[in-house]
Write an enzyme that holds these catalytic residues in place. Structure first.
Site, short mmCIF file in Angstrom:
data_model
loop_
_atom_site.label_atom_id
_atom_site.label_comp_id
_atom_site.label_asym_id
_atom_site.label_seq_id
_atom_site.Cartn_x
_atom_site.Cartn_y
_atom_site.Cartn_z
CB VAL A 43 -7.71 4.63 -9.19
CG1 VAL A 43 -7.56 6.15 -9.16
CG2 VAL A 43 -8.86 4.20 -8.28
CG HIS B 220 -2.80 1.30 -2.36
ND1 HIS B 220 -1.69 1.92 -2.88
CD2 HIS B 220 -2.60 -0.03 -2.54
CE1 HIS B 220 -0.85 1.02 -3.35
NE2 HIS B 220 -1.37 -0.18 -3.16
#
Length: 279
Positions: A173, A33
């Site tokens: 990620v 995030h």
């Protein structure tokens, strides 16, 4: 950083801003995030984040009630990443009356893959994203490639509804062992966490096979499905699709080098994980 729950207060705070970059989330923030926040800053200013666990996108047997809510920790992380406003509405703020109007994606994109196994999910996503866009009025919004189908649906929705928002795609990620970061990873037991990177490894093998010249995509999908099942996973789907529309490529498209993506969803114990790799 200002923390705002009221839609009207949010609009008042952002009035006159025409370069706002927006990152919608459901909270329980991790490095994935935060990478979206940093990318947002490259494309606009100020950066506005939202945290809202949206009931509309959870099915009756899904994890709405136990979805991790960590607002104070999230606030600290956003402050450290120079977010200007956190919009953290309550359910009453977002849905002061029953949400009878919904935004429904077309079945050819919203009814396949995730949409097949999570009926109503994308209608819930599209409805809340449209409502959040209306509140924030951003110039750009950032969505992660980890939720590849969601990214495509939101991008097409903005195009078709003429929403003046540019959708920026952020790379997935991963942890050091290859597992894509996800708020649901915390549900994994210690042994499951050790096994979890196998999903990404399986997708890498599929990608390598396609790049190596294998053209029987159905065989590759079935081999990957069987491999995971033999290790104790319960796969929902493993699918090699065109990046442009998530339709299976034709033989001619394969030979012409059509850009592809392999997507997967599978349960490991009680936890459902998704991942994808572009080919």
């Amino acid at each position: 950083m200002k923390v705002i729950s009221s839609i009207q207060e949010l609009r008042d705070q952002l009035r006159g801003q025409n370069r706002t970059a927006f990152v919608p989330t459901m909270g329980n923030l991790h490095e994935g995030h935060l990478s979206l926040m940093r990318l947002a800053r490259q494309h606009g200013d100020p950066v506005v984040a939202s945290i809202f666990v949206n009931r509309l996108q959870f099915g009756p047997n899904e994890d709405f009630d136990k979805y991790p809510r960590t607002l104070q920790d999230d606030i600290e992380k956003l402050q450290q990443n120079n977010v200007y406003v956190l919009f953290a509405p309550t359910e009453r703020d977002m849905y002061p009356e029953p949400q009878e109007y919904r935004v429904l994606p077309p079945d050819d994109l919203g009814g396949i893959l995730e949409g097949e196994f999570r009926p109503g999910f994308f209608a819930g996503v599209c409805t809340v994203v449209t409502k959040l866009m209306s509140c924030v009025q951003p110039r750009v919004a950032v969505f992660g490639k980890k939720d590849y189908q969601q990214l495509m649906i939101v991008r097409r929705m903005c195009q078709q509804l003429a929403l003046p928002v540019e959708i920026i795609a952020a790379e997935t990620v991963r942890d050091e062992d290859g597992l894509a970061l996800s708020s649901r990873n915390r549900y994994l037991t210690t042994d499951e966490r050790k096994e979890a990177p196998e999903l990404a490894k399986t997708l890498q093998r599929v990608r390598d096979s396609v790049l190596g010249g294998e053209r029987d995509l159905g065989k590759l999908e079935q081999q990957a499905h069987t491999h995971l099942a033999e290790r104790g996973w319960v796969p929902d789907y493993i699918a090699i699709r065109r990046r442009a529309n998530l339709i299976a490529p034709s033989a001619a498209e394969l030979e012409a080098g059509e850009p592809l993506v392999v997507l997967a969803a599978a349960k490991l114990g009680a936890t459902r994980l998704i991942d994808n790799l572009e080919i």
